[in-house]
Design a protein around this motif. Structure first.
Motif, PDB file in Angstrom:
ATOM      1  N   PHE A  62       0.938  -0.833  -0.591  1.00  0.00           N
ATOM      2  CA  PHE A  62      -0.275  -0.009  -0.087  1.00  0.00           C
ATOM      3  C   PHE A  62       1.032   1.025  -0.004  1.00  0.00           C
ATOM      4  CE2 PHE A  62      -2.198   3.530   2.606  1.00  0.00           C
ATOM      5  CZ  PHE A  62      -3.195   3.635   1.573  1.00  0.00           C
ATOM      6  N   ASP A  63       0.802   2.271  -0.609  1.00  0.00           N
ATOM      7  CA  ASP A  63       1.506   3.001  -1.458  1.00  0.00           C
ATOM      8  C   ASP A  63       0.203   4.290  -0.529  1.00  0.00           C
ATOM      9  OD1 ASP A  63       2.410   6.072  -2.178  1.00  0.00           O
ATOM     10  OD2 ASP A  63       3.256   4.949  -3.619  1.00  0.00           O
ATOM     11  N   ARG A  64       0.978   5.167   0.616  1.00  0.00           N
ATOM     12  CA  ARG A  64       0.731   6.329   1.549  1.00  0.00           C
ATOM     13  C   ARG A  64       0.453   7.257   0.536  1.00  0.00           C
ATOM     14  NH1 ARG A  64      -1.067   4.831   6.276  1.00  0.00           N
ATOM     15  NH2 ARG A  64      -0.069   2.723   7.289  1.00  0.00           N
ATOM     16  N   THR A  65       1.477   7.406  -0.027  1.00  0.00           N
ATOM     17  CA  THR A  65       1.233   8.773  -1.132  1.00  0.00           C
ATOM     18  C   THR A  65      -0.138   8.314  -1.999  1.00  0.00           C
ATOM     19  OG1 THR A  65       3.274   8.968  -0.204  1.00  0.00           O
ATOM     20  CG2 THR A  65       2.740  10.331  -2.140  1.00  0.00           C
ATOM     21  N   THR A  66       0.090   8.047  -3.489  1.00  0.00           N
ATOM     22  CA  THR A  66      -0.676   7.432  -3.841  1.00  0.00           C
ATOM     23  C   THR A  66      -2.103   7.047  -3.676  1.00  0.00           C
ATOM     24  OG1 THR A  66       0.061   5.747  -4.879  1.00  0.00           O
ATOM     25  CG2 THR A  66       0.800   7.341  -5.980  1.00  0.00           C
ATOM     26  N   ARG A  67      -2.219   6.674  -2.431  1.00  0.00           N
ATOM     27  CA  ARG A  67      -3.425   5.944  -1.238  1.00  0.00           C
ATOM     28  C   ARG A  67      -3.703   4.829  -2.796  1.00  0.00           C
ATOM     29  NH1 ARG A  67      -5.892   7.121   2.007  1.00  0.00           N
ATOM     30  NH2 ARG A  67      -7.800   6.515   1.926  1.00  0.00           N
ATOM     31  N   ARG A  68      -2.505   4.364  -2.832  1.00  0.00           N
ATOM     32  CA  ARG A  68      -2.859   2.665  -3.940  1.00  0.00           C
ATOM     33  C   ARG A  68      -2.177   1.112  -4.041  1.00  0.00           C
ATOM     34  NH1 ARG A  68      -1.827   3.889 -10.280  1.00  0.00           N
ATOM     35  NH2 ARG A  68      -3.051   5.153  -9.354  1.00  0.00           N
ATOM     36  N   VAL A  69      -3.567   0.666  -3.652  1.00  0.00           N
ATOM     37  CA  VAL A  69      -2.802  -0.650  -3.439  1.00  0.00           C
ATOM     38  C   VAL A  69      -2.155  -1.730  -4.594  1.00  0.00           C
ATOM     39  CG1 VAL A  69      -4.171  -3.559  -2.621  1.00  0.00           C
ATOM     40  CG2 VAL A  69      -5.065  -0.838  -1.957  1.00  0.00           C
ATOM     41  N   THR A  70      -0.795  -2.680  -4.296  1.00  0.00           N
ATOM     42  CA  THR A  70      -0.797  -3.085  -5.196  1.00  0.00           C
ATOM     43  C   THR A  70      -0.781  -4.126  -5.109  1.00  0.00           C
ATOM     44  OG1 THR A  70       0.412  -1.159  -6.514  1.00  0.00           O
ATOM     45  CG2 THR A  70       0.834  -3.787  -7.255  1.00  0.00           C
ATOM     46  N   MET A  71      -1.346  -5.500  -5.696  1.00  0.00           N
ATOM     47  CA  MET A  71      -0.688  -7.178  -5.242  1.00  0.00           C
ATOM     48  C   MET A  71      -0.786  -8.126  -6.531  1.00  0.00           C
ATOM     49  SD  MET A  71      -4.279  -8.085  -3.052  1.00  0.00           S
ATOM     50  CE  MET A  71      -4.866  -7.092  -2.398  1.00  0.00           C
ATOM     51  N   GLY A  81       0.165 -26.888 -15.895  1.00  0.00           N
ATOM     52  CA  GLY A  81       2.002 -25.429 -14.987  1.00  0.00           C
ATOM     53  C   GLY A  81       2.395 -25.346 -15.872  1.00  0.00           C
ATOM     54  N   GLU A  82       0.578 -24.234 -17.089  1.00  0.00           N
ATOM     55  CA  GLU A  82       1.409 -22.685 -17.416  1.00  0.00           C
ATOM     56  C   GLU A  82       1.501 -21.742 -16.441  1.00  0.00           C
ATOM     57  OE1 GLU A  82      -0.828 -22.994 -21.751  1.00  0.00           O
ATOM     58  OE2 GLU A  82      -1.810 -23.129 -19.806  1.00  0.00           O
ATOM     59  N   THR A  83       2.190 -20.882 -16.684  1.00  0.00           N
ATOM     60  CA  THR A  83       2.404 -20.249 -15.325  1.00  0.00           C
ATOM     61  C   THR A  83       1.873 -18.137 -15.886  1.00  0.00           C
ATOM     62  OG1 THR A  83       4.947 -19.739 -15.489  1.00  0.00           O
ATOM     63  CG2 THR A  83       3.840 -21.198 -13.980  1.00  0.00           C
ATOM     64  N   THR A  84       1.349 -17.346 -15.290  1.00  0.00           N
ATOM     65  CA  THR A  84       1.210 -16.189 -15.837  1.00  0.00           C
ATOM     66  C   THR A  84       1.399 -15.415 -14.753  1.00  0.00           C
ATOM     67  OG1 THR A  84      -0.786 -14.912 -16.792  1.00  0.00           O
ATOM     68  CG2 THR A  84      -1.128 -16.313 -15.477  1.00  0.00           C
ATOM     69  N   ARG A  85       2.258 -14.646 -14.745  1.00  0.00           N
ATOM     70  CA  ARG A  85       2.461 -12.917 -14.310  1.00  0.00           C
ATOM     71  C   ARG A  85       0.760 -11.999 -13.693  1.00  0.00           C
ATOM     72  NH1 ARG A  85       4.557 -12.613  -9.094  1.00  0.00           N
ATOM     73  NH2 ARG A  85       5.064 -10.376  -8.599  1.00  0.00           N
ATOM     74  N   LEU A  86       0.457 -12.669 -12.642  1.00  0.00           N
ATOM     75  CA  LEU A  86      -1.096 -11.916 -11.926  1.00  0.00           C
ATOM     76  C   LEU A  86      -0.585 -10.132 -11.549  1.00  0.00           C
ATOM     77  CD1 LEU A  86      -4.294 -11.338 -11.461  1.00  0.00           C
ATOM     78  CD2 LEU A  86      -3.537 -12.683  -9.923  1.00  0.00           C
ATOM     79  N   SER A  87      -0.942  -9.439 -12.250  1.00  0.00           N
ATOM     80  CA  SER A  87      -0.955  -7.678 -11.096  1.00  0.00           C
ATOM     81  C   SER A  87      -2.289  -7.324 -11.143  1.00  0.00           C
ATOM     82  CB  SER A  87       0.130  -6.938 -11.859  1.00  0.00           C
ATOM     83  OG  SER A  87       1.574  -7.619 -11.460  1.00  0.00           O
ATOM     84  N   LEU A  88      -2.628  -7.089  -9.294  1.00  0.00           N
ATOM     85  CA  LEU A  88      -3.916  -5.936  -9.461  1.00  0.00           C
ATOM     86  C   LEU A  88      -3.273  -4.615  -9.156  1.00  0.00           C
ATOM     87  CD1 LEU A  88      -5.079  -8.888  -7.139  1.00  0.00           C
ATOM     88  CD2 LEU A  88      -6.203  -8.300  -9.202  1.00  0.00           C
ATOM     89  N   VAL A  89      -3.933  -3.085  -9.438  1.00  0.00           N
ATOM     90  CA  VAL A  89      -3.976  -2.205  -8.712  1.00  0.00           C
ATOM     91  C   VAL A  89      -5.137  -1.547  -8.289  1.00  0.00           C
ATOM     92  CG1 VAL A  89      -2.805   0.007  -9.535  1.00  0.00           C
ATOM     93  CG2 VAL A  89      -1.777  -2.581 -10.342  1.00  0.00           C
ATOM     94  N   ALA A  90      -5.033  -0.889  -7.417  1.00  0.00           N
ATOM     95  CA  ALA A  90      -6.616  -0.865  -7.086  1.00  0.00           C
ATOM     96  C   ALA A  90      -5.961   0.841  -5.870  1.00  0.00           C
ATOM     97  CB  ALA A  90      -7.251  -1.714  -5.970  1.00  0.00           C
ATOM     98  N   SER A  91      -6.980   1.410  -6.083  1.00  0.00           N
ATOM     99  CA  SER A  91      -7.349   2.603  -5.953  1.00  0.00           C
ATOM    100  C   SER A  91      -8.925   3.516  -5.207  1.00  0.00           C
ATOM    101  CB  SER A  91      -6.367   4.098  -6.945  1.00  0.00           C
ATOM    102  OG  SER A  91      -6.785   4.946  -5.655  1.00  0.00           O
ATOM    103  N   ASN A  92      -8.538   4.049  -3.910  1.00  0.00           N
ATOM    104  CA  ASN A  92      -9.641   4.215  -3.286  1.00  0.00           C
ATOM    105  C   ASN A  92      -9.800   6.057  -3.456  1.00  0.00           C
ATOM    106  OD1 ASN A  92      -8.482   4.792  -1.330  1.00  0.00           O
ATOM    107  ND2 ASN A  92      -9.600   3.919  -0.018  1.00  0.00           N
ATOM    108  N   THR A  93      -9.245   6.335  -4.615  1.00  0.00           N
ATOM    109  CA  THR A  93      -9.839   7.340  -4.983  1.00  0.00           C
ATOM    110  C   THR A  93     -10.283   8.045  -6.246  1.00  0.00           C
ATOM    111  OG1 THR A  93      -7.893   8.131  -6.500  1.00  0.00           O
ATOM    112  CG2 THR A  93      -7.112   7.825  -3.504  1.00  0.00           C
ATOM    113  N   GLY A  94     -11.226   8.812  -6.867  1.00  0.00           N
ATOM    114  CA  GLY A  94     -11.427   8.706  -8.228  1.00  0.00           C
ATOM    115  C   GLY A  94     -13.596   8.125  -7.607  1.00  0.00           C
ATOM    116  N   PRO A  95     -14.378   7.943  -8.689  1.00  0.00           N
ATOM    117  CA  PRO A  95     -15.624   8.255  -8.390  1.00  0.00           C
ATOM    118  C   PRO A  95     -15.789   6.091  -7.827  1.00  0.00           C
ATOM    119  CG  PRO A  95     -15.030   8.341 -10.636  1.00  0.00           C
ATOM    120  CD  PRO A  95     -13.614   8.398  -9.904  1.00  0.00           C
TER     121      PRO A  95
END
Length: 136
Positions: free
Chosen positions: A91-100, A109-123
């Motif tokens: 959690f980045d307090r400056t941008t108020r963004r959660v990244t997982m 056995g296949e692999t893929t990289r997963l990124s989640l980005v969430a921000s509770n600013t905005g609509p």
């Protein structure tokens, strides 16, 4: 569950103008994406399923451990997912963004990289998680 499904438009969640069948890694990615976009109580046939997205948007600061745990359980419960490796959440307090982020390993056995980005600013009616997939 079937190992084939119709492709969904990632921007709208609807069928595209010319739908096609998806299988394998692409199908697992679509299932994960759909699962992570469903808020708890949104689907009338399974009101107890989904993530507590509204509660998470209102939490200031976010409970990163609880969010991370629930997201991991949700991903691991997805058909076709064998394991989730090197999962991290920040959690980045400056941008108020959660990244997982983590690496999803499929039953095949296949692999893929997963990124989640969430921000509770905005609509409040915007998608809570932006979901990105990449190579392993």
């Amino acid at each position: 569950m079937a190992n084939v499904d119709l492709e969904l438009d990632p921007a709208t969640g609807d069928l595209p103008e010319r739908p096609r069948l998806v299988t394998g890694l692409e199908l697992v990615r679509q299932r994960i994406y759909t699962r992570l976009q469903r808020g708890r109580g949104e689907w009338f046939l399974a009101l107890d399923q989904g993530l507590p997205l509204l509660e998470w948007r209102q939490a200031k600061p976010p409970d990163l451990d609880a969010m991370s745990a629930e997201v991991q359980v949700s991903i691991l419960a997805t058909d076709g997912v064998r394991s989730l490796e090197a999962f991290s959440a920040t959690f980045d307090r400056t941008t108020r963004r959660v990244t997982m982020a983590g690496t999803v390993v499929t039953d095949a056995g296949e692999t893929t990289r997963l990124s989640l980005v969430a921000s509770n600013t905005g609509p409040t009616n915007t998608t809570f998680f932006q979901v990105f997939f990449g190579g392993a």
